[in-house]
Enzyme design. Structure first.
Site, PDB file in Angstrom:
ATOM      1  N   HIS A  20      34.459  96.412  25.994  1.00 52.86           N
ATOM      2  CA  HIS A  20      35.442  97.055  26.876  1.00 52.86           C
ATOM      3  C   HIS A  20      36.052  98.286  25.486  1.00 52.86           C
ATOM      4  O   HIS A  20      36.949  97.422  24.171  1.00 52.86           O
ATOM      5  CB  HIS A  20      37.021  97.137  27.628  1.00 52.86           C
ATOM      6  CG  HIS A  20      38.180  95.966  27.465  1.00 52.86           C
ATOM      7  ND1 HIS A  20      37.311  94.455  27.401  1.00 52.86           N
ATOM      8  CD2 HIS A  20      38.574  95.609  26.515  1.00 52.86           C
ATOM      9  CE1 HIS A  20      37.920  93.324  27.367  1.00 52.86           C
ATOM     10  NE2 HIS A  20      39.202  94.395  26.679  1.00 52.86           N
ATOM     11  N   LEU A  21      36.119  99.753  25.376  1.00 52.10           N
ATOM     12  CA  LEU A  21      37.029 100.132  24.728  1.00 52.10           C
ATOM     13  C   LEU A  21      38.285 100.695  24.623  1.00 52.10           C
ATOM     14  O   LEU A  21      37.914 101.267  26.118  1.00 52.10           O
ATOM     15  CB  LEU A  21      36.154 101.166  23.872  1.00 52.10           C
ATOM     16  CG  LEU A  21      36.427 102.067  23.201  1.00 52.10           C
ATOM     17  CD1 LEU A  21      36.390 102.076  22.068  1.00 52.10           C
ATOM     18  CD2 LEU A  21      35.497 103.765  23.345  1.00 52.10           C
ATOM     19  N   HIS A  22      39.487 100.277  23.976  1.00 56.97           N
ATOM     20  CA  HIS A  22      40.467 101.037  25.010  1.00 56.97           C
ATOM     21  C   HIS A  22      41.011 102.556  24.599  1.00 56.97           C
ATOM     22  O   HIS A  22      40.581 102.671  22.887  1.00 56.97           O
ATOM     23  CB  HIS A  22      42.112  99.918  24.036  1.00 56.97           C
ATOM     24  CG  HIS A  22      42.024  98.262  24.714  1.00 56.97           C
ATOM     25  ND1 HIS A  22      42.916  98.288  25.960  1.00 56.97           N
ATOM     26  CD2 HIS A  22      41.241  97.150  24.282  1.00 56.97           C
ATOM     27  CE1 HIS A  22      42.932  96.860  26.557  1.00 56.97           C
ATOM     28  NE2 HIS A  22      41.897  96.736  25.136  1.00 56.97           N
TER      29      HIS A  22
ATOM     30  N   ASN B 290      39.147  95.229  21.316  1.00 59.50           N
ATOM     31  CA  ASN B 290      39.281  93.886  20.078  1.00 59.50           C
ATOM     32  C   ASN B 290      38.088  92.665  20.602  1.00 59.50           C
ATOM     33  O   ASN B 290      37.491  92.641  21.501  1.00 59.50           O
ATOM     34  CB  ASN B 290      40.214  93.727  21.511  1.00 59.50           C
ATOM     35  CG  ASN B 290      42.220  93.890  21.035  1.00 59.50           C
ATOM     36  OD1 ASN B 290      42.459  94.457  19.988  1.00 59.50           O
ATOM     37  ND2 ASN B 290      42.546  93.787  22.287  1.00 59.50           N
TER      38      ASN B 290
ATOM     39  N   ASP C 161      43.635 100.961  32.859  1.00 56.84           N
ATOM     40  CA  ASP C 161      44.530  99.692  32.163  1.00 56.84           C
ATOM     41  C   ASP C 161      45.803  99.103  33.640  1.00 56.84           C
ATOM     42  O   ASP C 161      46.475 100.157  33.587  1.00 56.84           O
ATOM     43  CB  ASP C 161      45.017  99.143  30.819  1.00 56.84           C
ATOM     44  CG  ASP C 161      44.736  97.748  30.034  1.00 56.84           C
ATOM     45  OD1 ASP C 161      44.495  97.655  29.490  1.00 56.84           O
ATOM     46  OD2 ASP C 161      45.556  97.000  30.989  1.00 56.84           O
ATOM     47  N   ILE C 162      45.581  98.478  34.190  1.00 61.49           N
ATOM     48  CA  ILE C 162      46.572  97.373  34.036  1.00 61.49           C
ATOM     49  C   ILE C 162      47.907  97.587  34.125  1.00 61.49           C
ATOM     50  O   ILE C 162      48.834  97.333  35.020  1.00 61.49           O
ATOM     51  CB  ILE C 162      46.010  96.609  35.386  1.00 61.49           C
ATOM     52  CG1 ILE C 162      46.986  95.927  36.685  1.00 61.49           C
ATOM     53  CG2 ILE C 162      46.292  95.032  34.505  1.00 61.49           C
ATOM     54  CD1 ILE C 162      46.418  95.134  37.581  1.00 61.49           C
TER      55      ILE C 162
ATOM     56  N   GLY D 120      42.348  89.135  20.124  1.00 61.77           N
ATOM     57  CA  GLY D 120      43.311  89.930  20.935  1.00 61.77           C
ATOM     58  C   GLY D 120      42.531  89.569  22.377  1.00 61.77           C
ATOM     59  O   GLY D 120      42.753  90.714  23.091  1.00 61.77           O
ATOM     60  N   GLN D 121      41.197  89.499  21.818  1.00 61.57           N
ATOM     61  CA  GLN D 121      40.164  89.562  23.689  1.00 61.57           C
ATOM     62  C   GLN D 121      40.628  88.437  24.813  1.00 61.57           C
ATOM     63  O   GLN D 121      40.546  87.714  24.477  1.00 61.57           O
ATOM     64  CB  GLN D 121      38.477  90.044  22.659  1.00 61.57           C
ATOM     65  CG  GLN D 121      38.407  90.403  24.177  1.00 61.57           C
ATOM     66  CD  GLN D 121      36.607  90.027  24.033  1.00 61.57           C
ATOM     67  OE1 GLN D 121      36.397  89.839  22.995  1.00 61.57           O
ATOM     68  NE2 GLN D 121      35.066  90.864  24.450  1.00 61.57           N
TER      69      GLN D 121
END
Ligand code: 5GP
Ligand code: ZN
Length: 115
Positions: free
Chosen positions: A101-103, A88, A31-32, A94-95
């Protein structure tokens, strides 16, 4: 590929990312803007907006995503102390990027409940 999708552009290499894993179906990258010492996004290469948009055709793909996340979490050394998976979904969820995507979040104790 959805031409206006940020994560499709990351998959194609049009936007650079720090790769953690790649195969024909799954891509994982850092993640950036990490929210924890380890913060990795695991995504299907197929453009799916979210989990609820998936169909039975995507059954194996969703399984692959989760099992690959397990392997990544283990390789990142997260199993000893635990970690969190987050997906999310929608604006209230919160998306912000509408490509599933899976955090994977780990490397520190995470609070609960989320804000
Ligand atoms: P969401 O809020 O949709 O669940 O998560 C989107 C995530 O994508 C955020 O954690 C955000 O930091 C990350 N992100 C947004 N743009 C980029 C980018 O260009 N590169 C990378 N590596 N991550 C990004
Ligand atoms: Zn996409």
């Amino acid at each position: 590929m959805a031409t206006d999708c940020l994560f499709c552009k990351i998959i194609s290499g049009e936007i650079p990312s720090t790769e953690v894993y790649s195969d024909e179906d799954v891509y994982a990258f850092r993640d950036i803007n990490p929210a924890a010492p380890t913060h990795i996004l695991v995504i299907p290469k197929k453009h799916l907006v979210d989990v609820k948009s998936a169909t039975l055709d995507d059954e194996a793909l969703l399984g692959k995503l989760l099992l690959r996340a397990n392997a990544i979490a283990e390789a990142e050394g997260l199993n000893a102390n635990g970690f969190r998976y987050v997906i999310n979904t929608g604006s209230d969820g919160g998306q912000t990027v509408f490509h599933l995507h899976l955090h994977i979040l780990g490397g520190r104790a995470l609070s609960w409940p989320p804000g």
